[in-house]
Scaffold this motif. Structure first.
Motif, PDB file in Angstrom:
ATOM      1  N   LEU A 132       0.874  -1.170   0.000  1.00  0.00           N
ATOM      2  CA  LEU A 132       0.000   0.000   0.000  1.00  0.00           C
ATOM      3  C   LEU A 132       0.907   1.214   0.000  1.00  0.00           C
ATOM      4  CD1 LEU A 132      -2.402  -1.070   2.879  1.00  0.00           C
ATOM      5  CD2 LEU A 132      -2.819  -1.299   0.435  1.00  0.00           C
ATOM      6  N   GLU A 133       0.689   2.141  -0.919  1.00  0.00           N
ATOM      7  CA  GLU A 133       1.561   3.312  -1.007  1.00  0.00           C
ATOM      8  C   GLU A 133       0.728   4.585  -1.012  1.00  0.00           C
ATOM      9  OE1 GLU A 133       5.438   4.730  -3.581  1.00  0.00           O
ATOM     10  OE2 GLU A 133       4.578   2.758  -3.895  1.00  0.00           O
ATOM     11  N   HIS A 134       1.077   5.485  -0.085  1.00  0.00           N
ATOM     12  CA  HIS A 134       0.397   6.776   0.042  1.00  0.00           C
ATOM     13  C   HIS A 134       1.162   7.841  -0.728  1.00  0.00           C
ATOM     14  CE1 HIS A 134      -0.492  10.625   2.062  1.00  0.00           C
ATOM     15  NE2 HIS A 134      -1.716  10.166   2.054  1.00  0.00           N
ATOM     16  N   SER A 135       2.460   7.762  -0.677  1.00  0.00           N
ATOM     17  CA  SER A 135       3.359   8.670  -1.395  1.00  0.00           C
ATOM     18  C   SER A 135       4.686   7.936  -1.514  1.00  0.00           C
ATOM     19  CB  SER A 135       3.530   9.979  -0.623  1.00  0.00           C
ATOM     20  OG  SER A 135       4.320   9.772   0.530  1.00  0.00           O
ATOM     21  N   PRO A 136       5.644   8.497  -2.237  1.00  0.00           N
ATOM     22  CA  PRO A 136       6.952   7.819  -2.311  1.00  0.00           C
ATOM     23  C   PRO A 136       7.618   7.648  -0.945  1.00  0.00           C
ATOM     24  CG  PRO A 136       6.794   9.507  -3.995  1.00  0.00           C
ATOM     25  CD  PRO A 136       5.588   9.664  -3.104  1.00  0.00           C
ATOM     26  N   HIS A 137       7.165   8.422   0.052  1.00  0.00           N
ATOM     27  CA  HIS A 137       7.789   8.367   1.375  1.00  0.00           C
ATOM     28  C   HIS A 137       6.955   7.616   2.405  1.00  0.00           C
ATOM     29  CE1 HIS A 137      10.733  11.202  -0.122  1.00  0.00           C
ATOM     30  NE2 HIS A 137       9.737  11.930  -0.573  1.00  0.00           N
ATOM     31  N   THR A 138       5.790   7.111   2.035  1.00  0.00           N
ATOM     32  CA  THR A 138       4.924   6.401   2.975  1.00  0.00           C
ATOM     33  C   THR A 138       4.434   5.115   2.327  1.00  0.00           C
ATOM     34  OG1 THR A 138       4.175   8.531   3.834  1.00  0.00           O
ATOM     35  CG2 THR A 138       2.921   6.613   4.481  1.00  0.00           C
ATOM     36  N   LYS A 139       4.864   3.967   2.909  1.00  0.00           N
ATOM     37  CA  LYS A 139       4.557   2.687   2.279  1.00  0.00           C
ATOM     38  C   LYS A 139       4.425   1.590   3.333  1.00  0.00           C
ATOM     39  CE  LYS A 139       7.621   1.747  -0.789  1.00  0.00           C
ATOM     40  NZ  LYS A 139       8.604   1.255  -1.757  1.00  0.00           N
ATOM     41  N   LEU A 140       3.497   0.681   3.113  1.00  0.00           N
ATOM     42  CA  LEU A 140       3.301  -0.494   3.952  1.00  0.00           C
ATOM     43  C   LEU A 140       3.409  -1.713   3.048  1.00  0.00           C
ATOM     44  CD1 LEU A 140       2.344  -1.983   6.570  1.00  0.00           C
ATOM     45  CD2 LEU A 140       0.026  -1.638   5.733  1.00  0.00           C
ATOM     46  N   THR A 141       4.320  -2.626   3.380  1.00  0.00           N
ATOM     47  CA  THR A 141       4.523  -3.825   2.580  1.00  0.00           C
ATOM     48  C   THR A 141       4.354  -5.058   3.457  1.00  0.00           C
ATOM     49  OG1 THR A 141       6.097  -2.666   1.150  1.00  0.00           O
ATOM     50  CG2 THR A 141       6.120  -5.056   1.055  1.00  0.00           C
ATOM     51  N   LEU A 142       3.564  -6.002   2.986  1.00  0.00           N
ATOM     52  CA  LEU A 142       3.401  -7.294   3.645  1.00  0.00           C
ATOM     53  C   LEU A 142       3.970  -8.344   2.705  1.00  0.00           C
ATOM     54  CD1 LEU A 142       0.570  -5.513   4.094  1.00  0.00           C
ATOM     55  CD2 LEU A 142       0.159  -7.406   5.622  1.00  0.00           C
ATOM     56  N   ASN A 143       4.906  -9.153   3.211  1.00  0.00           N
ATOM     57  CA  ASN A 143       5.481 -10.214   2.390  1.00  0.00           C
ATOM     58  C   ASN A 143       5.889 -11.387   3.277  1.00  0.00           C
ATOM     59  OD1 ASN A 143       8.004  -9.520   3.514  1.00  0.00           O
ATOM     60  ND2 ASN A 143       8.472  -8.128   1.837  1.00  0.00           N
ATOM     61  N   ASP A 144       6.592 -12.355   2.717  1.00  0.00           N
ATOM     62  CA  ASP A 144       6.956 -13.543   3.477  1.00  0.00           C
ATOM     63  C   ASP A 144       7.956 -13.255   4.596  1.00  0.00           C
ATOM     64  OD1 ASP A 144       9.105 -13.051   1.814  1.00  0.00           O
ATOM     65  OD2 ASP A 144       9.314 -15.125   1.128  1.00  0.00           O
ATOM     66  N   LYS A 145       8.606 -12.092   4.576  1.00  0.00           N
ATOM     67  CA  LYS A 145       9.536 -11.710   5.641  1.00  0.00           C
ATOM     68  C   LYS A 145       8.828 -11.022   6.802  1.00  0.00           C
ATOM     69  CE  LYS A 145      13.323 -11.158   2.424  1.00  0.00           C
ATOM     70  NZ  LYS A 145      14.257 -10.234   1.775  1.00  0.00           N
ATOM     71  N   GLY A 146       7.598 -10.548   6.576  1.00  0.00           N
ATOM     72  CA  GLY A 146       6.842  -9.873   7.622  1.00  0.00           C
ATOM     73  C   GLY A 146       6.201  -8.602   7.105  1.00  0.00           C
ATOM     74  N   ILE A 147       6.192  -7.578   7.959  1.00  0.00           N
ATOM     75  CA  ILE A 147       5.560  -6.296   7.653  1.00  0.00           C
ATOM     76  C   ILE A 147       6.615  -5.206   7.697  1.00  0.00           C
ATOM     77  CG2 ILE A 147       3.843  -4.597   8.403  1.00  0.00           C
ATOM     78  CD1 ILE A 147       2.361  -6.951   9.754  1.00  0.00           C
ATOM     79  N   CYS A 148       6.669  -4.390   6.671  1.00  0.00           N
ATOM     80  CA  CYS A 148       7.600  -3.263   6.614  1.00  0.00           C
ATOM     81  C   CYS A 148       6.783  -1.989   6.492  1.00  0.00           C
ATOM     82  CB  CYS A 148       8.546  -3.403   5.428  1.00  0.00           C
ATOM     83  SG  CYS A 148       9.713  -2.033   5.282  1.00  0.00           S
ATOM     84  N   LEU A 149       6.972  -1.082   7.437  1.00  0.00           N
ATOM     85  CA  LEU A 149       6.275   0.198   7.456  1.00  0.00           C
ATOM     86  C   LEU A 149       7.321   1.284   7.252  1.00  0.00           C
ATOM     87  CD1 LEU A 149       3.558   1.621   7.947  1.00  0.00           C
ATOM     88  CD2 LEU A 149       4.036   1.492  10.388  1.00  0.00           C
ATOM     89  N   GLU A 150       7.195   2.055   6.176  1.00  0.00           N
ATOM     90  CA  GLU A 150       8.167   3.090   5.847  1.00  0.00           C
ATOM     91  C   GLU A 150       7.490   4.450   5.800  1.00  0.00           C
ATOM     92  OE1 GLU A 150      10.721   2.021   2.403  1.00  0.00           O
ATOM     93  OE2 GLU A 150       9.470   0.220   2.380  1.00  0.00           O
ATOM     94  N   GLY A 151       8.154   5.471   6.342  1.00  0.00           N
ATOM     95  CA  GLY A 151       7.615   6.818   6.280  1.00  0.00           C
ATOM     96  C   GLY A 151       8.560   7.815   6.896  1.00  0.00           C
ATOM     97  N   ASP A 152       8.358   9.082   6.566  1.00  0.00           N
ATOM     98  CA  ASP A 152       9.172  10.138   7.163  1.00  0.00           C
ATOM     99  C   ASP A 152       8.944  10.204   8.664  1.00  0.00           C
ATOM    100  OD1 ASP A 152      10.265  10.837   4.718  1.00  0.00           O
ATOM    101  OD2 ASP A 152       8.786  12.399   4.336  1.00  0.00           O
ATOM    102  N   SER A 153       7.725   9.947   9.099  1.00  0.00           N
ATOM    103  CA  SER A 153       7.374   9.945  10.517  1.00  0.00           C
ATOM    104  C   SER A 153       6.318   8.868  10.732  1.00  0.00           C
ATOM    105  CB  SER A 153       6.822  11.311  10.920  1.00  0.00           C
ATOM    106  OG  SER A 153       6.420  11.304  12.263  1.00  0.00           O
ATOM    107  N   ILE A 154       6.531   8.002  11.719  1.00  0.00           N
ATOM    108  CA  ILE A 154       5.589   6.922  12.005  1.00  0.00           C
ATOM    109  C   ILE A 154       5.194   7.001  13.471  1.00  0.00           C
ATOM    110  CG2 ILE A 154       5.252   4.425  12.116  1.00  0.00           C
ATOM    111  CD1 ILE A 154       7.345   4.231   9.838  1.00  0.00           C
ATOM    112  N   GLU A 155       3.901   7.041  13.719  1.00  0.00           N
ATOM    113  CA  GLU A 155       3.393   7.073  15.087  1.00  0.00           C
ATOM    114  C   GLU A 155       2.470   5.883  15.284  1.00  0.00           C
ATOM    115  OE1 GLU A 155       1.680  10.766  16.355  1.00  0.00           O
ATOM    116  OE2 GLU A 155       3.093  11.928  15.161  1.00  0.00           O
ATOM    117  N   ILE A 156       2.577   5.266  16.456  1.00  0.00           N
ATOM    118  CA  ILE A 156       1.687   4.176  16.830  1.00  0.00           C
ATOM    119  C   ILE A 156       0.960   4.623  18.085  1.00  0.00           C
ATOM    120  CG2 ILE A 156       1.530   1.772  17.572  1.00  0.00           C
ATOM    121  CD1 ILE A 156       4.163   1.297  16.027  1.00  0.00           C
ATOM    122  N   HIS A 157      -0.361   4.623  18.047  1.00  0.00           N
ATOM    123  CA  HIS A 157      -1.170   5.072  19.182  1.00  0.00           C
ATOM    124  C   HIS A 157      -2.052   3.921  19.657  1.00  0.00           C
ATOM    125  CE1 HIS A 157      -0.292   9.382  18.699  1.00  0.00           C
ATOM    126  NE2 HIS A 157      -0.238   9.088  17.407  1.00  0.00           N
TER     127      HIS A 157
END
Length: 89
Positions: free
Chosen positions: A41-66
């Motif tokens: 799932l891609e929101h912009s070139p700087h914000t991406k969520l990838t699910l694959n056989d290695k797990g979950i990769c969350l990429e972004g300039d700033s990531i917050e978990i609430h």
């Protein structure tokens, strides 16, 4: 196969990479890759969520978990925290 609406919503399937990509007029996209078994799932070139056989990769300039009540981080292996500055409170 390519499908495009008047508002430029696009859906295309690349037989070479075995990837179905759906893109909205504002550039949001989802890619389903049968070859790698991944979903991106891609929101912009700087914000991406990838699910694959290695797990979950969350990429972004700033990531917050609430969490309103509780947040648990668990691993059966090594947990790493890397950063120029780490604050634990």
């Amino acid at each position: 196969m390519n499908v495009q609406t008047d508002e430029t919503l696009q859906m295309r399937y690349d037989t070479e990479t075995q990837t179905l990509v759906i893109t909205t007029p504002k550039g949001l996209s989802i890619a389903l890759n049968d070859a790698t078994g991944s979903i991106t799932l891609e929101h912009s070139p700087h914000t991406k969520l990838t699910l694959n056989d290695k797990g979950i990769c969350l990429e972004g300039d700033s990531i917050e978990i609430h969490a309103i009540a509780e947040l648990s981080l668990k691993t059966s292996g090594l947990m790493r925290l890397n950063g120029a500055m780490i604050t634990l409170n």
